[in-house]
Design a protein around this motif. Structure first.
Motif, mmCIF file in Angstrom:
data_model
loop_
_atom_site.group_PDB
_atom_site.id
_atom_site.type_symbol
_atom_site.label_atom_id
_atom_site.label_comp_id
_atom_site.label_asym_id
_atom_site.label_seq_id
_atom_site.Cartn_x
_atom_site.Cartn_y
_atom_site.Cartn_z
ATOM 1 N N ASP A 94 -35.941 -64.886 18.791
ATOM 2 C CA ASP A 94 -35.841 -64.497 20.371
ATOM 3 C C ASP A 94 -37.036 -64.623 21.319
ATOM 4 N N ARG A 95 -38.012 -64.527 20.835
ATOM 5 C CA ARG A 95 -39.042 -64.738 21.661
ATOM 6 C C ARG A 95 -39.097 -63.363 22.575
ATOM 7 N N CYS A 96 -38.855 -62.188 22.255
ATOM 8 C CA CYS A 96 -38.746 -61.101 23.259
ATOM 9 C C CYS A 96 -40.125 -60.335 22.862
ATOM 10 N N ALA A 97 -40.652 -59.742 23.658
ATOM 11 C CA ALA A 97 -41.722 -58.566 23.774
ATOM 12 C C ALA A 97 -41.361 -57.190 24.314
ATOM 13 N N ASP A 98 -41.781 -56.206 23.782
ATOM 14 C CA ASP A 98 -41.501 -54.990 24.698
ATOM 15 C C ASP A 98 -43.005 -54.668 25.083
ATOM 16 N N TYR A 99 -42.809 -54.099 26.684
ATOM 17 C CA TYR A 99 -44.159 -53.729 26.819
ATOM 18 C C TYR A 99 -44.108 -52.447 27.471
ATOM 19 N N LEU A 100 -44.999 -51.366 27.099
ATOM 20 C CA LEU A 100 -44.997 -50.213 28.158
ATOM 21 C C LEU A 100 -46.285 -50.676 29.472
ATOM 22 N N VAL A 101 -45.714 -50.218 30.375
ATOM 23 C CA VAL A 101 -46.769 -50.656 31.774
ATOM 24 C C VAL A 101 -47.095 -49.311 32.102
ATOM 25 N N THR A 102 -48.308 -49.065 31.897
ATOM 26 C CA THR A 102 -48.823 -47.791 32.400
ATOM 27 C C THR A 102 -49.854 -47.860 33.321
ATOM 28 N N GLY A 103 -50.116 -49.144 33.795
ATOM 29 C CA GLY A 103 -51.515 -49.296 34.678
ATOM 30 C C GLY A 103 -51.704 -50.701 34.759
ATOM 31 N N THR A 104 -52.611 -50.817 35.790
ATOM 32 C CA THR A 104 -53.120 -52.406 36.083
ATOM 33 C C THR A 104 -53.190 -53.382 34.935
ATOM 34 N N TRP A 105 -53.514 -52.835 33.821
ATOM 35 C CA TRP A 105 -54.061 -53.795 32.881
ATOM 36 C C TRP A 105 -52.774 -54.177 31.761
ATOM 37 N N SER A 106 -52.129 -53.146 31.677
ATOM 38 C CA SER A 106 -50.848 -53.463 30.765
ATOM 39 C C SER A 106 -49.910 -54.331 31.717
ATOM 40 N N ILE A 121 -39.639 -54.460 29.912
ATOM 41 C CA ILE A 121 -40.524 -53.044 30.008
ATOM 42 C C ILE A 121 -39.742 -52.032 29.325
ATOM 43 N N VAL A 122 -40.225 -51.574 28.566
ATOM 44 C CA VAL A 122 -39.262 -50.265 27.911
ATOM 45 C C VAL A 122 -39.006 -49.066 28.441
ATOM 46 N N HIS A 123 -39.822 -48.664 29.538
ATOM 47 C CA HIS A 123 -39.395 -47.467 30.093
ATOM 48 C C HIS A 123 -38.897 -47.636 31.536
ATOM 49 N N PRO A 124 -38.281 -46.614 32.311
ATOM 50 C CA PRO A 124 -37.889 -46.672 33.865
ATOM 51 C C PRO A 124 -39.243 -47.053 34.503
ATOM 52 N N LYS A 125 -39.224 -47.903 35.452
ATOM 53 C CA LYS A 125 -40.147 -48.159 36.207
ATOM 54 C C LYS A 125 -40.921 -46.844 36.907
ATOM 55 N N LEU A 126 -42.368 -47.224 36.930
ATOM 56 C CA LEU A 126 -43.092 -45.623 37.212
ATOM 57 C C LEU A 126 -43.340 -45.784 38.778
ATOM 58 N N ASP A 127 -43.258 -44.559 39.589
ATOM 59 C CA ASP A 127 -43.695 -44.850 40.709
ATOM 60 C C ASP A 127 -44.976 -45.027 41.172
ATOM 61 N N SER A 128 -45.747 -44.285 40.201
ATOM 62 C CA SER A 128 -47.365 -44.136 40.330
ATOM 63 C C SER A 128 -47.799 -44.276 38.700
ATOM 64 N N TYR A 129 -49.060 -44.812 38.626
ATOM 65 C CA TYR A 129 -49.467 -44.848 37.293
ATOM 66 C C TYR A 129 -50.299 -43.648 36.818
ATOM 67 N N THR A 130 -49.868 -42.360 36.528
ATOM 68 C CA THR A 130 -50.235 -41.302 36.314
ATOM 69 C C THR A 130 -50.097 -40.564 35.055
ATOM 70 N N VAL A 132 -48.111 -41.331 30.942
ATOM 71 C CA VAL A 132 -47.471 -42.098 29.788
ATOM 72 C C VAL A 132 -45.866 -41.378 29.727
ATOM 73 N N PRO A 133 -45.098 -42.348 29.908
ATOM 74 C CA PRO A 133 -43.556 -41.898 30.016
ATOM 75 C C PRO A 133 -43.243 -41.468 28.627
ATOM 76 N N ASP A 134 -42.459 -40.253 28.868
ATOM 77 C CA ASP A 134 -42.303 -39.649 27.635
ATOM 78 C C ASP A 134 -41.265 -40.739 26.600
ATOM 79 N N PRO A 135 -41.942 -40.770 25.404
ATOM 80 C CA PRO A 135 -41.012 -41.721 24.448
ATOM 81 C C PRO A 135 -39.612 -41.484 24.324
ATOM 82 N N SER A 136 -39.053 -40.198 24.755
ATOM 83 C CA SER A 136 -37.610 -40.160 24.790
ATOM 84 C C SER A 136 -36.998 -40.969 25.877
ATOM 85 N N SER A 137 -37.627 -41.479 26.877
ATOM 86 C CA SER A 137 -37.344 -42.272 27.902
ATOM 87 C C SER A 137 -37.332 -43.746 27.574
ATOM 88 N N TRP A 138 -37.890 -44.045 26.220
ATOM 89 C CA TRP A 138 -38.041 -45.557 26.045
ATOM 90 C C TRP A 138 -36.793 -46.097 25.236
#
Ligand code: PMP
Length: 326
Positions: A94-106, A121-130, A132-138
């Motif tokens: 499938d050529r799919c990859a899951d990304y956690l986006v928690t800041g500039t570098w990811s 992007i496995v979690h709901p979009k973050l308003d600010s990078y402050t 790590v979204p709770d794993p229950s939301s992934w």
């Protein structure tokens, strides 16, 4: 060392004094052979020894299992943003990859991966990078080729204090800014990479640790210098490696080992960052750290200046983080 200027930037960071002194001593004449590491052939027996010693020290410090390859590559962390999908996104059809986006570098890594496959992007979009979204939301995709995260977001000061559970999907981590700062169970990862210039040396070399069975699914369009199978198959010597940066890396690894290894580095990093967080916490709102208590980085401490109930504009405009641009 007290005459040398302090550098609070996250990277390139200061190198231990004994490392600089050793490099200085050997700059004109490495080990009595009459030339410097800067000048020697990457295929010489002297450089082979340097390369092998760096690899075995790294294996020892991190307890890297035998079924993992260690590579010393060029192109920085940014090169790996491309190399990871080029080599691993084809692991499943499938050529799919899951990304956690928690800041500039990811975020940059996810953007690069989009060139080569589907990125979720496995979690709901973050308003600010402050935080790590709770794993229950992934929502992880079981047919993803890999799950990617940045273990320490250098600009935003967000550090994972746990290893994500991916239910068998290959886990990839960018450890550029907290590499060797604590023990890591490498067997939980498919791939770990880290640019050297923050924690383990100077710019020019990026360490890549990859599980052997993941090699060989590289996309055709992958440049040969980024092809893990080629580089691992040639012990990082397919083309000329960054010899001097590898040599400095070896000296830093030796210094880390003499200090007591990753456990000692973890203790030090907790003590050092703890002093700053304590000051922030006790400043009665004068200093404010925007990062959630559960994931405050031991490496980079962003803080703002502003009164607790004071002027929002002032607070927003007074980033005093370490660093803003790493
Ligand atoms: N990942 C992280 C976590 C970083 O901090 C950086 C550099 N600040 C990079 C990747 C990019 O590294 P480079 O500049 O070596 O490409």
């Amino acid at each position: 060392d007290n005459k040398r200027t302090m550098n609070f930037g996250a990277g390139p960071a200061k190198l231990p004094q004994p490392v600089l002194l050793a490099a200085q001593k050997e700059l004109l004449d490495y080990n009595g052979i009459g030339i410097s590491v800067l000048e020697m052939s990457h295929r010489s027996s002297d450089f082979t020894k340097i390369l092998k010693a760096a690899e075995s020290l790294l294996r020892e410090l991190l307890g890297i299992p035998d079924n993992y390859k260690v590579m010393f590559l060029q192109g920085g962390g940014t090169g790996q943003f491309s190399a990871v999908p080029l080599n691993l996104i084809g692991l499943k059809e499938d050529r799919c990859a899951d990304y956690l986006v928690t800041g500039t570098w990811s975020s940059k890594a996810a953007k690069e991966a989009e060139k080569y496959g589907k990125v979720n992007i496995v979690h709901p979009k973050l308003d600010s990078y402050t935080k790590v979204p709770d794993p229950s939301s992934w929502s992880l995709n079981p047919s993803a080729s890999y799950v990617y995260y940045c273990c320490n977001e250098t600009v935003h000061g967000v550090e994972f204090n746990f290893v994500p559970e991916t239910k068998g999907v290959v886990l990839v981590s960018d450890m550029s800014s907290n590499f060797l700062s604590r023990p890591v169970d490498v067997s939980k990862f498919g791939l770990i990479f880290a640019g050297a210039q923050k924690n383990v040396g100077c710019a020019g070399v990026t360490v890549v640790i990859v599980r052997e069975d993941l090699l060989g699914k590289t996309l055709n369009e992958c440049p040969v210098v980024l092809d893990y199978q080629v580089q691992a198959g040639n012990n990082s010597l397919y083309n000329t490696p960054p010899c001097f940066s590898i040599y400095i890396l070896g000296l830093v690894l030796d210094w880390i080992q003499r200090c007591g290894g990753t456990a000692a580095m973890e203790k030090l990093s907790k003590e050092k960052s703890g002093m700053i967080y304590d000051l922030i916490n006790q400043s009665n709102g004068f200093y404010v750290c925007p990062v959630d208590q559960t994931c405050r980085s031991r490496m980079n401490v962003p803080f703002r200046i502003g009164k607790k109930d004071g002027d929002e504009a002032l607070r927003r405009n007074s980033w005093t983080g370490l660093p803003n641009l790493a």
